[in-house]
Write an enzyme that holds these catalytic residues in place. Structure first.
Site, short mmCIF file in Angstrom:
data_model
loop_
_atom_site.label_atom_id
_atom_site.label_comp_id
_atom_site.label_asym_id
_atom_site.label_seq_id
_atom_site.Cartn_x
_atom_site.Cartn_y
_atom_site.Cartn_z
N HIS A 228 0.80 -1.23 0.00
CA HIS A 228 0.00 0.00 0.00
C HIS A 228 0.83 1.28 0.00
CE1 HIS A 228 1.00 -0.09 4.26
NE2 HIS A 228 0.63 1.16 4.34
C1 UD1 Z 1 -2.12 5.47 6.09
C2 UD1 Z 1 -0.82 5.91 6.76
C3 UD1 Z 1 0.22 4.80 6.60
C4 UD1 Z 1 -0.30 3.47 7.08
C5 UD1 Z 1 -1.60 3.18 6.36
C6 UD1 Z 1 -2.21 1.87 6.80
C7 UD1 Z 1 -0.32 8.32 6.71
C8 UD1 Z 1 0.59 9.33 6.14
N1 UD1 Z 1 -0.26 7.11 6.15
O1 UD1 Z 1 -1.88 5.38 4.69
O2 UD1 Z 1 1.36 5.15 7.38
O3 UD1 Z 1 0.66 2.47 6.83
O4 UD1 Z 1 -2.52 4.23 6.64
O5 UD1 Z 1 -3.39 1.62 6.12
O6 UD1 Z 1 -1.07 8.61 7.61
N2 UD1 Z 1 -9.34 4.74 1.83
C9 UD1 Z 1 -10.57 4.12 1.83
N3 UD1 Z 1 -11.16 3.86 3.03
C10 UD1 Z 1 -10.59 4.19 4.21
C11 UD1 Z 1 -9.34 4.84 4.20
C12 UD1 Z 1 -8.73 5.10 3.00
O7 UD1 Z 1 -11.11 3.81 0.78
O8 UD1 Z 1 -11.17 3.90 5.27
C13 UD1 Z 1 -8.68 4.99 0.53
C14 UD1 Z 1 -8.95 6.36 -0.01
O9 UD1 Z 1 -9.05 6.28 -1.38
C15 UD1 Z 1 -7.69 7.13 0.35
C16 UD1 Z 1 -6.62 6.04 0.26
O10 UD1 Z 1 -7.27 4.86 0.69
O11 UD1 Z 1 -7.47 8.20 -0.48
C17 UD1 Z 1 -5.41 6.31 1.10
O12 UD1 Z 1 -5.79 6.52 2.46
P1 UD1 Z 1 -4.96 7.51 3.42
O13 UD1 Z 1 -5.61 7.56 4.73
O14 UD1 Z 1 -4.67 8.78 2.71
O15 UD1 Z 1 -3.53 6.82 3.57
P2 UD1 Z 1 -3.06 5.28 3.63
O16 UD1 Z 1 -2.43 4.93 2.34
O17 UD1 Z 1 -4.14 4.39 4.15
#
Ligand code: UD1
Length: 389
Positions: A228
């Site tokens: 991820h």
């Molecule tokens: C975040 C953390 C990372 C951790 C990871 C675990 C930061 C900088 N990064 O990254 O350190 O390893 O979590 O998962 O805080 N999304 C969903 N549903 C959700 C959450 C996210 O669909 O409940 C999707 C969205 O499209 C979003 C993308 O995942 O844009 C990325 O989510 P985001 O919270 O920005 O960062 P992670 O990559 O999850």
């Protein structure tokens, strides 16, 4: 004493669960001087599979306050969290704010806390990858620079802080709090059945025949994969080469179980790679898994391929041979050269192929770093209570 603890994203939940339990145990023993505790969820992760399911499985009480920040750019998430968390601090005026790990909530809430002149404690302080392109490294550096009390998971992290001239009186080596959660939950995980986990979490677009076939295949060896990190999934070229290696070279050796992060699903679709992934017969694509389900797979897998930080640590304790799909790690204690189970392979396919072949002949070799003993949360709370400015 009044404490606010903060969580925002999936890897925070297994770190806060034991801390909240330690507060409850303290309050049961100390009838007179109870700790008042509030849990704040920033809402960075909001899907049931990324958030609520962990609260339920790990026995975390519902958050007292949810800031409902949701997805967005880093600036958006951090900015929104700061604006909303500032109001919480002004209203509740805690003595301490506890932040864990290295996600955007950790950064946003530690900065806001110090701007309000409130004491901040960072659990899992001192980790350093040295890689400033990693958003988590920036979060770790800022949080550690600001925090009053820095609780480290290992002595290498303590040394990192001393090298940065953090006064020794602010640092306490307490061990790895995530291992408290592993200790409490490994028996439950062990009692689960792999076939049932697959059946319950398989992507819907697979037919019933596919499911039967896939469940048969994992009776023997399987590889477990998670992916991820932006450095692996945000570039089409890199993601495509990793997918080609997995689909073309690994699945013909053993089935690959892949619980897939929503970010990665989105990127595979955006880059036109989704069809290849769902059409590869021995690639078992699952929704994001719950804590116990993932632990069960980790306890049973022949090999792990991952870019997650927490999984490197769990592999170390469980002894699962692990190929870390990164060029660096903030958790060097988990590396084979330091007695752990992981080796760094970046995203170079030749290196990955070589290490994958060498790893297949390895046995499980569990290792317990110092103080990864299931009692870290108590030491964290002790350090907070006995802190002297
Ligand atoms: C975040 C953390 C990372 C951790 C990871 C675990 C930061 C900088 N990064 O990254 O350190 O390893 O979590 O998962 O805080 N999304 C969903 N549903 C959700 C959450 C996210 O669909 O409940 C999707 C969205 O499209 C979003 C993308 O995942 O844009 C990325 O989510 P985001 O919270 O920005 O960062 P992670 O990559 O999850």
């Amino acid at each position: 004493m009044k404490i606010i603890s903060v969580v925002g994203a999936r890897p925070n939940f297994m770190k806060i669960a034991p801390f909240i339990r330690a507060i409850e145990e303290y309050n049961n023993k100390n009838q007179k001087e109870k700790i008042e505790h509030l849990l704040v969820h920033t809402g960075q992760h909001y899907d049931a599979r990324m958030s609520d399911n962990f609260f339920e499985a790990l026995g975390i009480p519902d958050a007292d306050i949810n800031l409902e920040v949701g997805s967005g750019s880093h600036a958006y998430q951090v900015g929104q969290t700061m604006i909303k968390f500032e109001k919480v601090l002004k209203e509740h005026k805690p003595d301490w704010v506890i932040v864990v790990g290295d996600v955007n909530a950790t950064l946003a809430c530690s900065v806001t806390t110090k701007k309000e002149n409130i004491k901040c404690c960072h659990i899992e302080a001192g980790l350093r990858s040295g890689d400033m392109r990693m958003p988590e490294e920036i979060n770790r550096l800022v949080t550690d620079r600001l925090s009053d009390l820095l609780l480290t998971p290992d002595r290498l992290s303590t040394q990192n802080l001393l090298n940065e001239s953090v006064p020794e009186s602010r640092i306490k080596f307490v061990g790895n709090i995530m291992i408290d959660t592993l200790e409490v939950n490994h028996k439950i995980a062990d009692s689960l059945h792999i076939s049932q986990i697959i059946r319950e979490n398989l992507f819907e677009n697979m037919g019933i025949n596919d499911i039967q076939n896939k469940i048969q295949q994992v009776k023997g060896n399987f590889a477990l994969m998670t992916l991820h990190r932006p450095s692996n999934v945000d570039s089409k070229e890199i993601l495509e080469s990793l997918i080609s290696f997995i689909c073309d070279e690994v699945t013909n050796r053993m089935p690959v179980i892949w619980p897939i992060h929503p970010r990665t699903t989105n990127k595979l679709k955006e880059f036109g790679l989704w069809k290849k992934v769902i059409n590869t017969p021995d690639l078992i694509l699952l929704h994001p898994l719950g804590y116990h389900e993932m632990l069960k797979f980790n306890m049973s897998a022949k090999v792990m391929l991952t870019d997650s930080g927490g999984l490197q640590e769990e592999c170390c304790v469980l002894g699962t041979p692990c190929l870390t799909l990164r060029w660096n790690t903030e958790r060097p204690i988990t590396l084979r050269e330091n007695g752990g189970a992981s080796v760094l392979v970046g995203n170079n396919i030749d290196l990955l192929r070589k290490e994958f072949n060498e790893t297949l002949i390895l046995e499980r070799k569990p290792k317990r770093p110092e103080l990864w003993d299931g009692h870290t949360a108590e030491r964290c709370l002790d350090a907070i209570i006995s802190f002297k400015e």
